[in-house]
Design a protein around this motif. Structure first.
Motif, PDB file in Angstrom:
ATOM      1  N   CYS A   1       4.665  -1.375  -7.800  1.00 44.70           N
ATOM      2  CA  CYS A   1       3.599  -0.485  -7.359  1.00 44.70           C
ATOM      3  C   CYS A   1       4.070   0.963  -7.461  1.00 44.70           C
ATOM      4  O   CYS A   1       5.221   1.273  -7.129  1.00 44.70           O
ATOM      5  N   GLU A   2       3.162   1.852  -7.911  1.00 44.40           N
ATOM      6  CA  GLU A   2       3.532   3.257  -8.097  1.00 44.40           C
ATOM      7  C   GLU A   2       2.368   4.143  -7.671  1.00 44.40           C
ATOM      8  O   GLU A   2       1.205   3.826  -7.917  1.00 44.40           O
ATOM      9  N   ARG A   3       2.717   5.243  -7.034  1.00 41.26           N
ATOM     10  CA  ARG A   3       1.717   6.242  -6.666  1.00 41.26           C
ATOM     11  C   ARG A   3       2.132   7.588  -7.226  1.00 41.26           C
ATOM     12  O   ARG A   3       3.286   7.994  -7.119  1.00 41.26           O
TER      13      ARG A   3
ATOM     14  N   THR B   1       7.472   4.950  -5.676  1.00 41.91           N
ATOM     15  CA  THR B   1       7.415   3.612  -6.239  1.00 41.91           C
ATOM     16  C   THR B   1       7.966   2.616  -5.228  1.00 41.91           C
ATOM     17  O   THR B   1       8.763   2.965  -4.350  1.00 41.91           O
TER      18      THR B   1
ATOM     19  N   THR C   1       0.846  -1.192   0.000  1.00 40.15           N
ATOM     20  CA  THR C   1       0.000   0.000   0.000  1.00 40.15           C
ATOM     21  C   THR C   1       0.879   1.238   0.000  1.00 40.15           C
ATOM     22  O   THR C   1       1.780   1.363   0.835  1.00 40.15           O
ATOM     23  N   LEU C   2       0.627   2.150  -0.934  1.00 37.04           N
ATOM     24  CA  LEU C   2       1.343   3.418  -1.006  1.00 37.04           C
ATOM     25  C   LEU C   2       0.381   4.515  -0.575  1.00 37.04           C
ATOM     26  O   LEU C   2      -0.660   4.717  -1.188  1.00 37.04           O
TER      27      LEU C   2
ATOM     28  N   HIS D   1      -3.051  10.928  -7.649  1.00 33.62           N
ATOM     29  CA  HIS D   1      -3.963   9.926  -7.099  1.00 33.62           C
ATOM     30  C   HIS D   1      -4.658  10.469  -5.861  1.00 33.62           C
ATOM     31  O   HIS D   1      -4.071  11.226  -5.085  1.00 33.62           O
TER      32      HIS D   1
ATOM     33  N   ASN E   1       4.624  11.420  -4.778  1.00 33.36           N
ATOM     34  CA  ASN E   1       4.957  10.432  -5.804  1.00 33.36           C
ATOM     35  C   ASN E   1       5.920   9.411  -5.210  1.00 33.36           C
ATOM     36  O   ASN E   1       6.867   9.774  -4.508  1.00 33.36           O
TER      37      ASN E   1
ATOM     38  N   ASN F   1      -5.104   6.072  -1.051  1.00 33.77           N
ATOM     39  CA  ASN F   1      -4.025   5.099  -1.139  1.00 33.77           C
ATOM     40  C   ASN F   1      -4.074   4.333  -2.458  1.00 33.77           C
ATOM     41  O   ASN F   1      -5.117   4.204  -3.089  1.00 33.77           O
ATOM     42  N   VAL F   2      -2.904   3.813  -2.834  1.00 32.30           N
ATOM     43  CA  VAL F   2      -2.788   2.905  -3.968  1.00 32.30           C
ATOM     44  C   VAL F   2      -2.348   1.553  -3.420  1.00 32.30           C
ATOM     45  O   VAL F   2      -1.343   1.466  -2.708  1.00 32.30           O
TER      46      VAL F   2
END
Length: 249
Positions: free
Chosen positions: A132-134, A123, A115-116, A138, A121, A141-142
């Motif tokens: 996984c990248e945010r 990764t 979870t990001l 966004h 920003n 959460n990602v």
């Protein structure tokens, strides 16, 4: 197997019957490990991608045979094919004819949930692969989920993007350094990223003299000329991340 008759005291009559044997054959497939045993002595073993043991057994016509799958600790039984297709768990066969069954064992996989969070920003890589990248665009959460074979050694590393500060990991990975663990169970890692706070530095003139103020970087962030007490040009102001150290001369 032989019968001897002595024809004394009268005629003799003999009858003979033959019962045909039927073969039950088990084939083991998949990248996992395990075995199939039976009530008639069959014991077929799958290990490291190869099959050993007794995988074919001949039994008396009409015999009921039960095949029992047993996966090893790092695998799961994926199901039957052939004569056992559609059966769940143990497979029961009536040996009125030759039967062939297939059992598949797959390598057990476990989820790694990443979870990001935050506003920046960032990764996260696992074993050097970006998983996984945010982006700062966004909202919320990602979350990314990847599956790995049980026993896999994984190294998780978080990296902040431009204009972002990394605020550390939590869960099965703690702190700011890359972490390594074995996928012996389901794992979770949360990485926090925050947009960098930017602050401005502005040079203003005092009195009515003339001079130059520069900062000491190789390419000065500040390069301000003051003429008659008034700053001139674009080099009299800069925007930098909070906490940046600047020396002026």
């Amino acid at each position: 197997l032989s019968c001897t008759l002595t024809p004394t005291g009268g005629n003799r009559a003999a009858s003979v019957g033959f019962r045909g044997g039927k073969a039950v054959t088990v084939t083991l497939e998949g990248d996992g490990g395990g075995s199939v045993t039976s009530t008639v002595g069959l014991s077929c073993i799958r290990d490291g991608g190869s099959t050993t043991g007794t995988c074919t057994q001949t039994v008396v016509h009409g015999t009921t045979v039960t095949l029992v799958p047993n996966s090893d600790a790092s695998s799961t039984f994926a199901g039957w094919g052939g004569a056992c297709v559609g059966q769940i768990g143990d497979c029961t066969l009536s040996m009125t004819q030759a039967r062939a069954a297939t059992a598949t064992f797959n390598r057990r996989v476990l989820p790694l949930t990443i979870t990001l969070g935050g506003t920046g920003n960032g990764t996260v890589t696992v074993n050097g692969i970006n998983v996984c990248e945010r982006l700062s665009t966004h909202i919320g959460n990602v979350t990314c989920v990847r599956e790995y074979d049980i026993g896999t050694l994984v190294t998780v590393q978080a990296s902040a993007g431009a204009g972002t500060d990394f605020h550390g990991n939590s869960g099965d990975c703690l702190g700011f350094s890359p972490c390594t663990f074995v996928m012996s169970q389901a794992r979770t890692v949360t990485s926090a990223f925050a947009g960098t706070v930017m602050v401005s530095l502005t040079i203003e003139g005092l009195a009515n003299g003339t001079g130059v103020v520069r900062s000491t970087e190789s390419t000065p962030l500040i390069n301000c000329t003051i003429v008659s007490g008034q700053p001139a040009g674009s080099g009299c102001s800069t925007l930098v991340p909070l906490g940046t150290v600047i020396t002026l001369r």
